[in-house]
Design an enzyme around this catalytic site. Structure first.
Site, PDB file in Angstrom:
ATOM      1  N   GLU A 142       0.851  -1.189   0.000  1.00  0.00           N
ATOM      2  CA  GLU A 142       0.000   0.000   0.000  1.00  0.00           C
ATOM      3  C   GLU A 142       0.889   1.243   0.000  1.00  0.00           C
ATOM      4  O   GLU A 142       1.801   1.369   0.823  1.00  0.00           O
ATOM      5  CB  GLU A 142      -0.925  -0.014   1.225  1.00  0.00           C
ATOM      6  CG  GLU A 142      -1.868   1.173   1.251  1.00  0.00           C
ATOM      7  CD  GLU A 142      -3.147   0.913   2.047  1.00  0.00           C
ATOM      8  OE1 GLU A 142      -3.426  -0.236   2.404  1.00  0.00           O
ATOM      9  OE2 GLU A 142      -3.868   1.904   2.284  1.00  0.00           O
ATOM     10  N   GLU A 266     -10.675   4.378   9.181  1.00  0.00           N
ATOM     11  CA  GLU A 266     -10.847   4.044   7.761  1.00  0.00           C
ATOM     12  C   GLU A 266     -11.469   2.657   7.585  1.00  0.00           C
ATOM     13  O   GLU A 266     -11.019   1.848   6.773  1.00  0.00           O
ATOM     14  CB  GLU A 266      -9.513   4.163   7.022  1.00  0.00           C
ATOM     15  CG  GLU A 266      -8.945   5.571   7.125  1.00  0.00           C
ATOM     16  CD  GLU A 266      -7.734   5.845   6.235  1.00  0.00           C
ATOM     17  OE1 GLU A 266      -6.943   4.915   6.011  1.00  0.00           O
ATOM     18  OE2 GLU A 266      -7.610   6.998   5.777  1.00  0.00           O
ATOM     19  N   ASP A 339      -2.833  14.136   7.248  1.00  0.00           N
ATOM     20  CA  ASP A 339      -2.343  12.875   6.675  1.00  0.00           C
ATOM     21  C   ASP A 339      -1.137  13.086   5.761  1.00  0.00           C
ATOM     22  O   ASP A 339      -1.294  13.035   4.539  1.00  0.00           O
ATOM     23  CB  ASP A 339      -3.478  12.195   5.890  1.00  0.00           C
ATOM     24  CG  ASP A 339      -3.114  10.792   5.461  1.00  0.00           C
ATOM     25  OD1 ASP A 339      -2.080  10.275   5.928  1.00  0.00           O
ATOM     26  OD2 ASP A 339      -3.865  10.207   4.659  1.00  0.00           O
ATOM     27  N   GLU A 367       3.828   9.062  -0.672  1.00  0.00           N
ATOM     28  CA  GLU A 367       2.416   8.958  -1.061  1.00  0.00           C
ATOM     29  C   GLU A 367       1.888  10.278  -1.612  1.00  0.00           C
ATOM     30  O   GLU A 367       1.135  10.291  -2.582  1.00  0.00           O
ATOM     31  CB  GLU A 367       1.579   8.523   0.152  1.00  0.00           C
ATOM     32  CG  GLU A 367       0.080   8.544  -0.118  1.00  0.00           C
ATOM     33  CD  GLU A 367      -0.783   8.116   1.065  1.00  0.00           C
ATOM     34  OE1 GLU A 367      -0.218   7.749   2.119  1.00  0.00           O
ATOM     35  OE2 GLU A 367      -2.014   8.141   0.912  1.00  0.00           O
ATOM     36  N   HIS A 495      -4.292  18.535   0.584  1.00  0.00           N
ATOM     37  CA  HIS A 495      -5.224  17.528   0.063  1.00  0.00           C
ATOM     38  C   HIS A 495      -5.948  17.956  -1.218  1.00  0.00           C
ATOM     39  O   HIS A 495      -7.163  17.797  -1.339  1.00  0.00           O
ATOM     40  CB  HIS A 495      -6.229  17.106   1.132  1.00  0.00           C
ATOM     41  CG  HIS A 495      -6.194  15.617   1.349  1.00  0.00           C
ATOM     42  ND1 HIS A 495      -6.236  14.717   0.294  1.00  0.00           N
ATOM     43  CD2 HIS A 495      -6.116  14.859   2.468  1.00  0.00           C
ATOM     44  CE1 HIS A 495      -6.179  13.481   0.780  1.00  0.00           C
ATOM     45  NE2 HIS A 495      -6.090  13.531   2.092  1.00  0.00           N
ATOM     46  N   TRP A 518     -12.953  13.509   2.347  1.00  0.00           N
ATOM     47  CA  TRP A 518     -12.069  12.858   1.375  1.00  0.00           C
ATOM     48  C   TRP A 518     -12.032  13.650   0.071  1.00  0.00           C
ATOM     49  O   TRP A 518     -11.444  13.206  -0.907  1.00  0.00           O
ATOM     50  CB  TRP A 518     -12.507  11.399   1.110  1.00  0.00           C
ATOM     51  CG  TRP A 518     -12.081  10.447   2.207  1.00  0.00           C
ATOM     52  CD1 TRP A 518     -11.371  10.766   3.323  1.00  0.00           C
ATOM     53  CD2 TRP A 518     -12.320   9.037   2.286  1.00  0.00           C
ATOM     54  NE1 TRP A 518     -11.155   9.640   4.096  1.00  0.00           N
ATOM     55  CE2 TRP A 518     -11.731   8.561   3.487  1.00  0.00           C
ATOM     56  CE3 TRP A 518     -12.991   8.119   1.458  1.00  0.00           C
ATOM     57  CZ2 TRP A 518     -11.779   7.227   3.887  1.00  0.00           C
ATOM     58  CZ3 TRP A 518     -13.043   6.781   1.859  1.00  0.00           C
ATOM     59  CH2 TRP A 518     -12.438   6.343   3.058  1.00  0.00           C
TER      60      TRP A 518
END
Ligand code: GCV
Length: 675
Positions: A142, A266, A339, A367, A495, A518
């Site tokens: 991941e 999550e 995050d 990421e 984000h 999200w």
């Protein structure tokens, strides 16, 4: 527009002045030509490694390895004395100290920084220095951008890839002493008897390098594996099940480290499924592990919508439990409150949670920083987080001090980094991504080392010591993460990533019925008035979770650090920034400066061709081209989209966009193995 993922090279072969290298040797490229006289008073597998490393590489006179009763060195510390000419003594209380001392001495040699007389004492700032692998049992990783998992579960336990020992060696060389083998999104199967035998086989390879194995667990394991009807942490049968499972693990792996837990986050199961709390869940597991001296690393990455601002939720959920966890529980907190964004302020839990051990979780894998396509040296990001002042006990209460046991006296101290390592021959997918792994290890050992010094150390060992190479390459590394911030999310934006992967921009993203937090618009809140998330006292009041004077500074638009401006404020487009420009104009300049920085990195790298082997030169050059295109893509996407709200022209002195917004809005990446 077609986007390429770079799996191959399409470069004209440049004249190759140096031997080609595939990056597989990492920063451990010492040529085994030495035959030093190395003596050790004791024998053990660990000491044998220290001896053979020195015998193969130490170019000075003799080395003596001694175990001494100097308690001040702690379990992992060492001292080095003597001189390269006449002989060196490495002394430590325990064998691992000798191993770390040997690697330290060799590092000084390889970086050409050996003083004529050695008088060194080193002890690590964190007791546990741990990599987290987000590796799944099917071999996928991941958020991994370096191939498949290092762990070949299919062929274990009988076949041991030589990479396991190479991995252990690399980690030991920078002081990493723990590894969580599997993804925090954990399959219960990791605790099945056949899997535990495979885990044991890896642990046996890592043990001489003093790397302990830990596992991520799934909170529902008693149901999935043990056919219980509940995983309620207060249920006696559940507690017995965990006690038995832990005992089974320790029979196989006597030095097993403990569990890492992602619960009620999550969609994963957790104690709240049974009306219990994080405290109940963590303490239950801690009780199962305590008889074996194992620990629980309980993650605070939770954001069930009990408050409209996701950035506040972990603090709200965990602060009421401060001081109530068992002594073998440590709370693992991501560096920022959301995050792993290219830039976030530090999480307010650092400094605030004082009666519970807290550990920083950093993300080494990129990421949110261009995967392994973009050159982004994260030593600077880690340093920024660790050196952030929480003001918990007045000025100087850095995140590092709030977590290393010095500000709040907890014997359990740790730090974690989410690994960027995979089956890729060069380990990390981008030659420079190795530097972030290296930097994590070095900072975990010594959190006050400057990121720049670490970059130089790494460059010297990984490429060569010529200062005509090291200085420009270090300068390139030092600006690289800031460049990503500028072309992706400057001034506190966060984000803005595309749905489904975290590579490209999609600030316009709308997905029917998606969780609002999200979606990018939840974070940027662009409208005709301005841009940014109001987390000040007129908004969500997340600023109140920080100590004075930060809460006041960040609360006030005029005094807020501009790096975090749009994190904490909804700012009018015409607002005058410190530069004298309007917010809109400043935003345009920042995006352009990110693009300019990548172009400058390209130029810097091309100039360094004479100092770099052809293979790594070409690979980095190719990746920088991708990065340059991506930077333009990010700039155009974000500016053209935000312009639909600001309705202001892009300052005429700046480059014009080269894409149409409509065209960019149609881009859908096929990121099959990269998401
Ligand atoms: C392992 C983010 C990532 C997830 C990750 C999660 C976590 O949401 O996108 O891939 O899951 O963080 O840290 O648990």
């Amino acid at each position: 527009m077609k986007r390429y993922l770079y799996t191959g090279l399409f470069l004209l072969a440049a004249a190759a002045p140096l031997r080609a290298e595939d990056g597989s040797r990492l920063w451990l490229r010492g040529n085994a030509t030495a035959h030093a006289r190395v003596a050790a008073g004791r024998q053990s597998p660990t000491i044998a490694i220290a001896v053979s490393e020195l015998q193969a590489q130490w170019q000075g006179a003799a080395v003596q390895l001694s175990i001494v009763p100097n308690k001040a060195l702690g379990d992992d510390g060492f001292s080095i004395s003597g001189s390269p000419q006449s002989g060196v003594t490495i002394a430590a209380v325990a064998e691992q100290g000798l191993l770390y001392g040997a690697y330290h001495l060799l590092r000084l040699q390889e970086t050409q920084s050996l003083p004529p007389t050695l008088s060194i004492t080193e002890t690590p700032r964190y007791a546990l220095r741990i990599l987290n692998h987000w590796d799944n049992l099917d071999g996928s990783v991941e958020r991994g951008y370096a191939g498949r998992s290092l762990w070949k579960w299919g062929e274990l336990p009988d076949t041991l890839s030589p990479r396991y020992a190479a991995y252990a060696r690399a980690n030991a060389s920078v002081g990493v002493n723990g590894t969580v083998l599997n993804n925090v999104n954990a399959s219960p199967q990791i605790l099945s008897p056949p899997m535990l035998r495979k885990v044991k086989a890896i642990a046996d390879v890592l043990r001489p390098y003093h790397i302990r194995v830990y596992l991520s667990i799934n909170f529902s394991s008693p149901m999935a594996l043990g056919s219980l009807e509940t995983a309620d942490p207060l249920d006696k049968a559940v507690q017995r099940w965990w006690g038995g499972k832990v005992a089974e693990i320790y029979r196989l792996i006597p030095d097993f480290g403990g569990f890492l837990v992602k619960a009620n986050s999550e969609g994963l199961p957790g104690p709240q499924d049974y009306g219990r709390t994080h405290l109940d869940g963590a303490n239950m597991l801690a009780d199962a592990l305590a008889p074996h001296s194992g620990i629980v690393m309980w993650r605070a990455f939770v954001y069930s919508p009990n408050d409209p601002d996701r950035a506040k939720q972990a603090y709200q959920e965990f602060m009421p439990f401060d001081g109530k966890f068992r002594p073998n529980v440590i709370i693992q907190v991501k560096n920022g409150p959301v995050d792993f964004q290219p830039r976030e302020p530090f999480s307010p839990l650092f400094g605030a949670m004082q009666r519970t051990p807290v550990m920083v979780e950093l993300q080494i894998t990129q990421e949110y920083l261009g995967f392994s396509n973009h050159l982004a040296y994260l030593g600077t990001l880690f340093e920024e987080c660790l050196q952030s002042d929480t003001y918990a006990r007045g000025a100087g209460s850095t995140v590092a001090k709030a977590t290393d046991g010095s500000l709040f006296a907890h014997p359990l101290t740790a730090i974690a980094g989410v690994a960027n390592i995979g089956s890729d021959v060069g380990w990390c997918g981008h030659p420079f991504a190795q530097a972030s792994w290296y930097a994590f290890g070095r900072l975990a050992w010594s959190h006050s080392l400057p990121a720049e010094a670490i970059a130089r150390e790494w460059l010297r060992q990984t490429f060569g010591s010529d200062s005509a190479f090291v200085e420009p390459a270090a300068a390139m590394m030092m600006q690289s993460r800031e460049a990503v911030v500028s072309y992706m999310m400057p001034l506190g934006l966060h984000h803005l990533f595309a749905w489904g992967h975290h590579y490209g921009p999609e600030p316009w993203c709308r997905v029917p019925n998606a969780r609002p937090d999200w979606l990018p618009s939840y974070y940027h809140k662009a409208d005709s008035a301005g841009l940014g998330f109001d987390r000040s006292s007129t908004g969500s009041h997340a600023t109140a979770q920080y100590f004075t004077p930060l809460r006041e500074q960040w609360d006030n638009l005029e005094t807020c650090d501009e790096r975090y401006l749009l994190w904490f404020h909804h700012v009018p487009w015409g607002y005058t920034m410190k530069s004298g420009r309007t917010l809109w104009s400043e935003l345009c300049h920042r995006y352009q400066s990110g693009v300019d920085s990548v172009r400058a990195m390209q130029q810097a790298w091309d100039r360094l061709q004479p100092y770099v082997d052809a293979e790594r030169f070409a690979l980095v050059q190719s990746r920088l081209r991708t990065q340059a295109r991506d930077a333009v893509w990010w700039r155009d996407a974000c500016l053209l989209y935000f312009q639909t709200f600001s309705r202001r022209p892009i300052p005429y002195a700046l480059e014009r966009p080269v894409h149409d917004l409509d065209e960019l809005m149609k881009v859908k990446l096929e990121m099959t193995h990269h998401n």
